[in-house]
Motif scaffolding. Structure first.
Motif, PDB file in Angstrom:
ATOM      1  N   LEU B 107     -17.060  -8.130  15.155  1.00 20.02           N
ATOM      2  CA  LEU B 107     -16.758  -7.750  16.647  1.00 20.02           C
ATOM      3  C   LEU B 107     -15.790  -8.250  17.387  1.00 20.02           C
ATOM      4  N   GLU B 108     -15.485  -9.379  17.260  1.00 15.76           N
ATOM      5  CA  GLU B 108     -14.560 -10.320  18.103  1.00 15.76           C
ATOM      6  C   GLU B 108     -13.204  -9.844  17.448  1.00 15.76           C
ATOM      7  N   GLN B 109     -13.034  -9.623  16.173  1.00 14.63           N
ATOM      8  CA  GLN B 109     -11.733  -8.971  15.785  1.00 14.63           C
ATOM      9  C   GLN B 109     -11.377  -7.380  16.452  1.00 14.63           C
ATOM     10  N   ASN B 110     -12.414  -6.971  17.018  1.00 14.35           N
ATOM     11  CA  ASN B 110     -12.357  -5.444  17.603  1.00 14.35           C
ATOM     12  C   ASN B 110     -12.648  -5.605  19.175  1.00 14.35           C
ATOM     13  N   GLY B 111     -12.134  -6.852  19.806  1.00 11.03           N
ATOM     14  CA  GLY B 111     -12.221  -6.890  21.108  1.00 11.03           C
ATOM     15  C   GLY B 111     -13.303  -7.283  22.037  1.00 11.03           C
ATOM     16  N   VAL B 112     -14.482  -7.908  21.214  1.00 12.65           N
ATOM     17  CA  VAL B 112     -15.459  -8.526  21.760  1.00 12.65           C
ATOM     18  C   VAL B 112     -15.248 -10.007  21.863  1.00 12.65           C
ATOM     19  N   ARG B 113     -15.428 -10.383  23.149  1.00  6.12           N
ATOM     20  CA  ARG B 113     -15.242 -12.005  23.311  1.00  6.12           C
ATOM     21  C   ARG B 113     -16.602 -12.781  22.894  1.00  6.12           C
ATOM     22  N   VAL B 114     -16.493 -13.723  22.032  1.00  8.83           N
ATOM     23  CA  VAL B 114     -17.605 -14.363  21.428  1.00  8.83           C
ATOM     24  C   VAL B 114     -17.373 -16.045  22.039  1.00  8.83           C
ATOM     25  N   SER B 115     -18.619 -16.188  22.763  1.00  6.77           N
ATOM     26  CA  SER B 115     -18.862 -17.726  23.091  1.00  6.77           C
ATOM     27  C   SER B 115     -19.843 -18.420  22.159  1.00  6.77           C
ATOM     28  N   VAL B 116     -19.700 -19.662  21.772  1.00 11.03           N
ATOM     29  CA  VAL B 116     -20.637 -20.192  20.644  1.00 11.03           C
ATOM     30  C   VAL B 116     -20.957 -21.531  21.478  1.00 11.03           C
ATOM     31  N   VAL B 117     -22.339 -21.632  21.848  1.00 11.16           N
ATOM     32  CA  VAL B 117     -22.840 -22.964  22.530  1.00 11.16           C
ATOM     33  C   VAL B 117     -23.413 -23.808  21.382  1.00 11.16           C
ATOM     34  N   PRO B 118     -22.837 -25.132  21.451  1.00 14.89           N
ATOM     35  CA  PRO B 118     -23.127 -26.099  20.473  1.00 14.89           C
ATOM     36  C   PRO B 118     -24.174 -26.489  20.516  1.00 14.89           C
ATOM     37  N   CYS B 119     -24.812 -27.154  19.650  1.00 20.44           N
ATOM     38  CA  CYS B 119     -26.295 -27.618  19.376  1.00 20.44           C
ATOM     39  C   CYS B 119     -26.166 -29.107  19.147  1.00 20.44           C
ATOM     40  N   ASP B 120     -27.353 -29.762  19.459  1.00 21.73           N
ATOM     41  CA  ASP B 120     -27.363 -31.081  19.253  1.00 21.73           C
ATOM     42  C   ASP B 120     -27.628 -31.371  17.728  1.00 21.73           C
ATOM     43  N   GLY B 121     -27.794 -32.745  17.345  1.00 24.96           N
ATOM     44  CA  GLY B 121     -27.883 -32.862  15.910  1.00 24.96           C
ATOM     45  C   GLY B 121     -29.314 -32.286  15.325  1.00 24.96           C
ATOM     46  N   GLU B 122     -30.237 -31.968  15.968  1.00 23.30           N
ATOM     47  CA  GLU B 122     -31.338 -31.436  15.565  1.00 23.30           C
ATOM     48  C   GLU B 122     -31.445 -29.967  15.805  1.00 23.30           C
ATOM     49  N   GLY B 123     -30.362 -29.506  16.079  1.00 21.80           N
ATOM     50  CA  GLY B 123     -29.932 -28.107  16.041  1.00 21.80           C
ATOM     51  C   GLY B 123     -30.496 -27.372  17.141  1.00 21.80           C
ATOM     52  N   ILE B 124     -30.525 -28.148  18.483  1.00 23.48           N
ATOM     53  CA  ILE B 124     -31.224 -27.399  19.617  1.00 23.48           C
ATOM     54  C   ILE B 124     -30.093 -27.322  20.687  1.00 23.48           C
ATOM     55  N   PRO B 125     -29.653 -26.076  21.168  1.00 22.65           N
ATOM     56  CA  PRO B 125     -28.683 -25.932  22.294  1.00 22.65           C
ATOM     57  C   PRO B 125     -29.258 -26.229  23.635  1.00 22.65           C
ATOM     58  N   ASP B 126     -28.565 -26.749  24.368  1.00 22.73           N
ATOM     59  CA  ASP B 126     -29.033 -26.939  26.017  1.00 22.73           C
ATOM     60  C   ASP B 126     -28.927 -25.766  26.652  1.00 22.73           C
ATOM     61  N   PRO B 127     -29.943 -25.211  27.380  1.00 19.30           N
ATOM     62  CA  PRO B 127     -29.862 -23.814  27.981  1.00 19.30           C
ATOM     63  C   PRO B 127     -28.841 -23.744  29.153  1.00 19.30           C
ATOM     64  N   GLN B 128     -28.474 -25.033  29.691  1.00 19.74           N
ATOM     65  CA  GLN B 128     -27.618 -25.360  30.810  1.00 19.74           C
ATOM     66  C   GLN B 128     -26.451 -24.589  30.043  1.00 19.74           C
ATOM     67  N   ASN B 129     -25.979 -24.951  29.155  1.00 19.02           N
ATOM     68  CA  ASN B 129     -24.579 -24.508  28.490  1.00 19.02           C
ATOM     69  C   ASN B 129     -24.636 -23.124  28.227  1.00 19.02           C
ATOM     70  N   PHE B 130     -25.641 -22.177  27.998  1.00 22.46           N
ATOM     71  CA  PHE B 130     -25.599 -20.912  28.121  1.00 22.46           C
ATOM     72  C   PHE B 130     -25.284 -20.452  29.309  1.00 22.46           C
ATOM     73  N   ALA B 131     -25.876 -21.046  30.430  1.00 28.39           N
ATOM     74  CA  ALA B 131     -25.541 -20.623  31.789  1.00 28.39           C
ATOM     75  C   ALA B 131     -23.854 -21.114  32.202  1.00 28.39           C
ATOM     76  N   ARG B 132     -23.535 -22.197  31.721  1.00 26.57           N
ATOM     77  CA  ARG B 132     -22.227 -22.351  31.940  1.00 26.57           C
ATOM     78  C   ARG B 132     -21.250 -21.347  31.260  1.00 26.57           C
ATOM     79  N   ALA B 133     -21.519 -20.805  29.903  1.00 28.61           N
ATOM     80  CA  ALA B 133     -20.817 -20.078  29.081  1.00 28.61           C
ATOM     81  C   ALA B 133     -20.744 -18.456  29.922  1.00 28.61           C
ATOM     82  N   VAL B 134     -21.711 -18.230  30.831  1.00 27.84           N
ATOM     83  CA  VAL B 134     -21.837 -16.937  31.200  1.00 27.84           C
ATOM     84  C   VAL B 134     -20.408 -16.399  32.019  1.00 27.84           C
ATOM     85  N   GLU B 135     -20.310 -15.132  31.791  1.00 35.49           N
ATOM     86  CA  GLU B 135     -19.202 -14.602  32.558  1.00 35.49           C
ATOM     87  C   GLU B 135     -19.456 -13.064  33.222  1.00 35.49           C
ATOM     88  N   LYS B 136     -18.434 -12.723  33.894  1.00 34.37           N
ATOM     89  CA  LYS B 136     -18.837 -11.465  34.472  1.00 34.37           C
ATOM     90  C   LYS B 136     -19.392 -10.326  33.455  1.00 34.37           C
TER      91      LYS B 136
END
Lengths: 78, 381
Positions: B107-136
């Motif tokens: 989908l990214e190759q077809n015009g959808v923009r994709v953000s990937v929120v990284p995870c810590d070493g145990e594989g857990i992402p910080d929900p705050q980083n999802f909030a920071r990645a939010v766009e209009k």
């Protein structure tokens, strides 16, 4: 049954799944109902419809509405 | 033989699953929703009953919002391709399976923009980083519930809160958790739930589905396939009604009958009881393997945030060699390698060699776990 009066009402649904959901709910509530092929005179659809005694029409409609089952239309089976 | 590959597919299936499939093929066999005769209606009833059982298990409300697909991958593709248009933005985590990443990269190759929120070493992402990645234009957040490599469970409810604030939907890949861990769509704030039928739900392969939550309207999504539904047959346009809009073509009736019996098995045994049983076995595995010199374990030590999957590596041998010897010499079946999840292995530091993964199921015994630990100790001696 008096002359010219129909014994049955029929409910048509948008999907077969909705008809099956309605059947289950109404049987649980103790209604005497039957799933039948959609009568050709009512619709060209290839699905199933719900048939029941016409005297129960109002109550059946209320139960389905309360349960949130979407219906297409209610008909008198001539 | 000791089967410890339940995260790939559960086996053996409960006898009632096989009985339900045989019964469907022998006694019923009609095409659901394609005729008004008794065998068609009976087939429809069995499929409807399975929808109802799944809606109950996932606290989804209306059973007509359960859409059957051929597997979780199919369900994820339906949701992603159905919701995302060029110009839309989607956020995901850094430990997703290729069932999510490959459609997203397409989908990214077809015009959808994709953000990937990284995870810590145990594989857990910080929900705050999802909030920071939010766009209009953020339309969707997509995450897995439980990681197929480490068992780590993501903070779904917190990430759902981010999605709600952003006016976006939350799609959860529950391939690993459905039937093994409690999944409550309403309590966890899940808008779209993709599940596999053949893993924790104990159904046959070729079953799965997408549960469409009450915030998502049928009009919000386009179908992957269009065709006959048995409904509104006078029209040459796809109906908008659920579940028909997304279920063109004849359903896998025998498979869904088996899935229904599998869900009954889970509901009867109790999802909490299954989760407790499998977690106790996974803890035994982690403790036993952790005592073997040279073994490295992956994932969280917090068992409240884990499903019953234990991944490990050894400094001494390649994962493939250990897996082969477990099978050949001990009859212990597990899965080694990257588990179709390169992002997860990059996150936990096991890329590209992968890990050896043990995944017990509801029928696995403590004796089998002890035998598996002893076998690994023998191989690594």
């Amino acid at each position: 049954m008096a002359d010219g009066e129909s014994a049955y009402s029929v409910i048509l649904f948008h999907t077969n799944s909705a008809a099956l959901r309605a059947e289950k709910i109404l049987l649980r509530e103790g209604f005497a109902i039957k799933l039948i092929p959609v009568p050709r005179q009512l619709s060209s659809d290839c699905g199933i419809a719900l048939r029941f005694d016409r005297s129960r029409e109002t109550r059946v409609g209320e139960v389905l509405e309360a349960a949130g089952v979407p219906i297409d239309s209610i008909h008198v089976l001539e | 033989m000791i089967y410890l590959d339940h995260a790939a597919t559960s086996w053996p299936k409960p006898p009632k699953v096989i009985a339900a499939m045989t019964d469907f093929l022998e006694r019923i066999g009609g095409n659901p929703g394609r005729a008004g005769h008794r065998l068609s209606i009976e087939a429809g009833r069995i499929i409807y009953k399975t929808r109802e059982a799944l809606a109950e298990l996932f606290n989804a409300g209306d059973p007509l919002r359960v859409v059957f697909t051929s597997n979780a991958t199919h369900a994820i593709n339906l949701a992603l391709h159905g919701l995302l248009k060029p110009g839309d933005h989607v956020i995901t985590s850094g430990i997703e399976h290729n069932a999510v990443m490959r459609p997203l990269r397409f989908l990214e190759q077809n015009g959808v923009r994709v953000s990937v929120v990284p995870c810590d070493g145990e594989g857990i992402p910080d929900p705050q980083n999802f909030a920071r990645a939010v766009e209009k234009s953020t339309r969707l957040i997509v995450i897995k519930h439980a990681c197929n490599v480490t068992g780590t469970m993501l903070p779904v409810a917190e990430i759902s809160a981010v999605a709600r604030r952003a006016g976006a939907f939350l799609l959860v890949d529950a391939a690993q958790s459905a039937g093994a861990v409690p999944v409550d769509m309403r309590m966890m704030g899940i808008d779209l739930l993709a599940f596999a039928g053949h893993k924790g739900l104990q159904g046959p392969p070729g079953t799965g589905g997408l549960v469409i939550g009450e915030r998502v309207r049928a009009e919000d999504m386009t179908p992957l396939t269009r065709g006959g539904t048995g409904s509104r047959s006078e029209s040459e346009y796809q109906p908008e009604d659920l579940p028909d809009k997304f279920e063109s073509g004849t359903l896998n009736g025998a498979g869904i009958a088996g899935l229904g019996a599998g869900v009954d098995f889970v509901l009867e045994r109790g999802i909490e009881a299954i989760h407790a049983h499998e977690t106790a076995l996974a803890k035994m595995l982690a403790e036993g393997l952790g005592n073997i010199p040279g073994v490295r374990l992956y994932g969280s030590n917090d068992w409240k945030r884990r499903s019953a999957v234990v991944s490990f590596t050894s400094e001494k041998y390649q994962t493939s060699e250990i897996g082969f010897r477990l099978d050949e010499e001990f009859g212990i079946l597990c899965r080694v390698g990257l588990h179709c999840a390169p992002a997860a292995h990059r996150t936990i530091g096991s890329f590209p060699r992968g890990t050896i993964r043990f995944a017990p199921g509801p029928q696995t015994t403590a004796g089998e776990i002890a035998a598996a630990v002893a076998a690994v100790a023998r191989i690594l001696k």
